[in-house]
Design an enzyme around this catalytic site. Structure first.
Site, PDB file in Angstrom:
ATOM      1  N   MET A 129      39.694 113.088  96.370  1.00 13.42           N
ATOM      2  CA  MET A 129      39.621 114.161  97.362  1.00 13.42           C
ATOM      3  C   MET A 129      40.133 113.665  98.720  1.00 13.42           C
ATOM      4  O   MET A 129      39.917 114.311  99.745  1.00 13.42           O
ATOM      5  CB  MET A 129      38.193 114.683  97.485  1.00 13.42           C
ATOM      6  CG  MET A 129      37.699 115.297  96.170  1.00 13.42           C
ATOM      7  SD  MET A 129      36.390 116.494  96.383  1.00 13.42           S
ATOM      8  CE  MET A 129      35.131 115.508  97.144  1.00 13.42           C
ATOM      9  N   GLY A 130      40.805 112.505  98.708  1.00 15.83           N
ATOM     10  CA  GLY A 130      41.394 112.009  99.949  1.00 15.83           C
ATOM     11  C   GLY A 130      40.380 111.332 100.858  1.00 15.83           C
ATOM     12  O   GLY A 130      39.272 111.017 100.450  1.00 15.83           O
ATOM     13  N   TYR A 131      40.803 111.116 102.105  1.00 16.76           N
ATOM     14  CA  TYR A 131      40.056 110.301 103.069  1.00 16.76           C
ATOM     15  C   TYR A 131      39.696 108.964 102.413  1.00 16.76           C
ATOM     16  O   TYR A 131      38.537 108.610 102.236  1.00 16.76           O
ATOM     17  CB  TYR A 131      38.825 111.025 103.634  1.00 16.76           C
ATOM     18  CG  TYR A 131      38.655 110.617 105.070  1.00 16.76           C
ATOM     19  CD1 TYR A 131      39.455 111.177 106.058  1.00 16.76           C
ATOM     20  CD2 TYR A 131      37.766 109.615 105.435  1.00 16.76           C
ATOM     21  CE1 TYR A 131      39.373 110.753 107.373  1.00 16.76           C
ATOM     22  CE2 TYR A 131      37.681 109.188 106.746  1.00 16.76           C
ATOM     23  CZ  TYR A 131      38.482 109.763 107.715  1.00 16.76           C
ATOM     24  OH  TYR A 131      38.401 109.329 109.004  1.00 16.76           O
TER      25      TYR A 131
ATOM     26  N   GLY B 245      37.582 101.470  97.955  1.00 14.79           N
ATOM     27  CA  GLY B 245      37.151 101.820  96.598  1.00 14.79           C
ATOM     28  C   GLY B 245      38.258 102.584  95.884  1.00 14.79           C
ATOM     29  O   GLY B 245      38.642 102.267  94.754  1.00 14.79           O
ATOM     30  N   HIS B 246      38.805 103.587  96.578  1.00 17.16           N
ATOM     31  CA  HIS B 246      39.920 104.352  95.998  1.00 17.16           C
ATOM     32  C   HIS B 246      41.098 103.429  95.689  1.00 17.16           C
ATOM     33  O   HIS B 246      41.743 103.549  94.647  1.00 17.16           O
ATOM     34  CB  HIS B 246      40.401 105.425  96.973  1.00 17.16           C
ATOM     35  CG  HIS B 246      39.405 106.530  97.241  1.00 17.16           C
ATOM     36  ND1 HIS B 246      38.834 106.723  98.471  1.00 17.16           N
ATOM     37  CD2 HIS B 246      38.902 107.490  96.445  1.00 17.16           C
ATOM     38  CE1 HIS B 246      38.028 107.766  98.425  1.00 17.16           C
ATOM     39  NE2 HIS B 246      38.045 108.259  97.202  1.00 17.16           N
TER      40      HIS B 246
ATOM     41  N   GLY C  77      35.938 106.141  89.125  1.00 20.06           N
ATOM     42  CA  GLY C  77      34.979 105.149  89.602  1.00 20.06           C
ATOM     43  C   GLY C  77      33.596 105.357  89.008  1.00 20.06           C
ATOM     44  O   GLY C  77      33.159 106.493  88.804  1.00 20.06           O
TER      45      GLY C  77
ATOM     46  N   GLN D  35      29.843 111.994  86.733  1.00 20.23           N
ATOM     47  CA  GLN D  35      31.182 112.588  86.670  1.00 20.23           C
ATOM     48  C   GLN D  35      32.018 111.873  85.607  1.00 20.23           C
ATOM     49  O   GLN D  35      32.694 112.514  84.789  1.00 20.23           O
ATOM     50  CB  GLN D  35      31.835 112.461  88.047  1.00 20.23           C
ATOM     51  CG  GLN D  35      33.317 112.705  88.071  1.00 20.23           C
ATOM     52  CD  GLN D  35      33.856 112.700  89.484  1.00 20.23           C
ATOM     53  OE1 GLN D  35      33.589 113.609  90.257  1.00 20.23           O
ATOM     54  NE2 GLN D  35      34.612 111.678  89.848  1.00 20.23           N
TER      55      GLN D  35
HETATM   56  P1  AMP Z   1      36.389 111.075  95.642  1.00 23.02           P
HETATM   57  O1  AMP Z   1      37.602 111.059  96.519  1.00 23.02           O
HETATM   58  O2  AMP Z   1      35.123 110.742  96.363  1.00 23.02           O
HETATM   59  O3  AMP Z   1      36.298 112.312  94.802  1.00 23.02           O
HETATM   60  O4  AMP Z   1      36.572 109.883  94.617  1.00 23.02           O
HETATM   61  C1  AMP Z   1      37.745 109.739  93.848  1.00 23.02           C
HETATM   62  C2  AMP Z   1      37.522 108.673  92.821  1.00 23.02           C
HETATM   63  O5  AMP Z   1      37.205 107.440  93.472  1.00 23.02           O
HETATM   64  C3  AMP Z   1      36.352 108.968  91.875  1.00 23.02           C
HETATM   65  O6  AMP Z   1      36.696 108.537  90.569  1.00 23.02           O
HETATM   66  C4  AMP Z   1      35.246 108.127  92.453  1.00 23.02           C
HETATM   67  O7  AMP Z   1      34.273 107.741  91.506  1.00 23.02           O
HETATM   68  C5  AMP Z   1      36.013 106.921  92.935  1.00 23.02           C
HETATM   69  N1  AMP Z   1      35.254 106.199  93.962  1.00 23.02           N
HETATM   70  C6  AMP Z   1      34.796 106.684  95.138  1.00 23.02           C
HETATM   71  N2  AMP Z   1      34.106 105.727  95.801  1.00 23.02           N
HETATM   72  C7  AMP Z   1      34.128 104.624  95.017  1.00 23.02           C
HETATM   73  C8  AMP Z   1      33.579 103.306  95.124  1.00 23.02           C
HETATM   74  N3  AMP Z   1      32.858 102.930  96.184  1.00 23.02           N
HETATM   75  N4  AMP Z   1      33.797 102.443  94.119  1.00 23.02           N
HETATM   76  C9  AMP Z   1      34.509 102.811  93.017  1.00 23.02           C
HETATM   77  N5  AMP Z   1      35.047 104.027  92.860  1.00 23.02           N
HETATM   78  C10 AMP Z   1      34.871 104.925  93.848  1.00 23.02           C
END
Ligand code: AMP
Length: 281
Positions: free
Chosen positions: A30-32, A36-37, A147, A153
């Site tokens: 979802m950006g930002y 981790g991403h 992640g 999820q």
């Molecule tokens: P989001 O942008 O928050 O929807 O996350 C996009 C992807 O990045 C999803 O698969 C999340 O599980 C993964 N993700 C977000 N934060 C982390 C993190 N701290 N460690 C590992 N994966 C992450």
């Protein structure tokens, strides 16, 4: 790096790549973006000749009163980070090109989304599995990287892939944490400096759970209790849930003879954070 906003154009690129024998990896976000991403991106890079990162703040996974409108967005900054991986294509569609106003079809994994966050965010996982199914159809990846931070999820998507015969390998990546233990999240941006300190209590509670498990807990409740005791010490933190479930099925009353997931959701001020750990028998 190319930026594609049209789903049809993205599909044309994916079909062309497949014809040329390329291996496509997709990392939905979802950006930002944070580190981790980027760890997910590097995993996708390792496995593919065409790496696609999607950036889409998906309206259907936000409930009324949740943070859809104020979710942080900065595609330029994200693209600068993605260049460093490097990513080949950023797929960043507008909501109107992803959902027509008369759209009426959903994808839902039922059992696995009943508990944990599913109980507290009705409709959330239906929005997630629906948009991921759409992304799979549009981007046609061989691999998709997710992640373990969003553990439920991950399980919902694995279930969907299995049940609906999606020809995509799901690649899980362990949680990436800040130096002090806080799980990285785009929503950490919402925290004031004081809340940022208090937020550490989530990873400390998981550490207490791990320690209780290591030193011989009689049952899952005892492990949950150890985590809860740490969370309760922090008055600014409102616990939504702390639960121990089977790490495969997410069913409650897990056996300690199998891997168990300890999952936490809590509010620090107005910010809802989640974290988890898997304990091996
Ligand atoms: P989001 O942008 O928050 O929807 O996350 C996009 C992807 O990045 C999803 O698969 C999340 O599980 C993964 N993700 C977000 N934060 C982390 C993190 N701290 N460690 C590992 N994966 C992450």
């Amino acid at each position: 790096m190319e930026i594609v906003t049209s789903p049809d154009e993205m599909t044309r690129r994916a079909e062309g790549a497949r014809k040329n024998g390329e291996r496509i990896a997709l990392v939905p976000t979802m950006g930002y973006l944070h580190d981790g991403h980027l760890t997910l991106m590097r995993e996708g890079r390792r496995r593919s000749s065409l790496l696609v990162a999607s950036i889409f703040v998906n309206p259907t996974q936000f409930g009324p009163g949740e943070d859809f409108a104020r979710y942080p967005r900065d595609v330029e900054r994200d693209c600068a980070m993605l260049e460093t991986v490097p990513v080949d294509i950023v797929f960043a569609p507008e909501p109107a090109s992803m959902y027509s106003p008369d759209s009426q079809s959903w994808v839902e994994a039922t059992e696995v989304t009943r508990g944990l966050c599913g109980r507290h965010r009705p409709g959330h996982f239906r929005g997630v599995t629906t948009v991921v199914a759409k992304l799979f159809n549009i981007v046609k990846p061989h691999f998709a990287v997710f992640g373990e931070k969003d553990f439920q999820q991950l399980r919902a998507i694995q279930r969907m892939v299995l049940d609906l015969n999606f020809d995509v390998e799901i690649v899980p990546v362990p949680i990436v944490r800040e130096k002090d233990g806080l799980a990285m999240s785009s929503r950490n941006l919402y925290l004031t400096p004081a809340e940022r300190e208090d937020a550490l209590v989530l990873s400390l509670a998981l550490r207490a759970a791990r320690e209780k498990h290591r030193t011989g807990a009689c049952c899952a409740e005892e492990i949950v209790f150890a985590a809860m005791r740490v969370l309760k010490r922090m008055k600014s933190v409102t616990v939504e849930y702390v639960e121990a479930v089977d790490a495969e099925t997410l069913a409650s009353d897990p056996s300690l003879e199998r891997p168990i997931l300890i999952a936490i959701a809590a509010r620090i001020g107005k910010t809802r954070l989640i974290d988890n750990t898997v304990l091996q028998p």
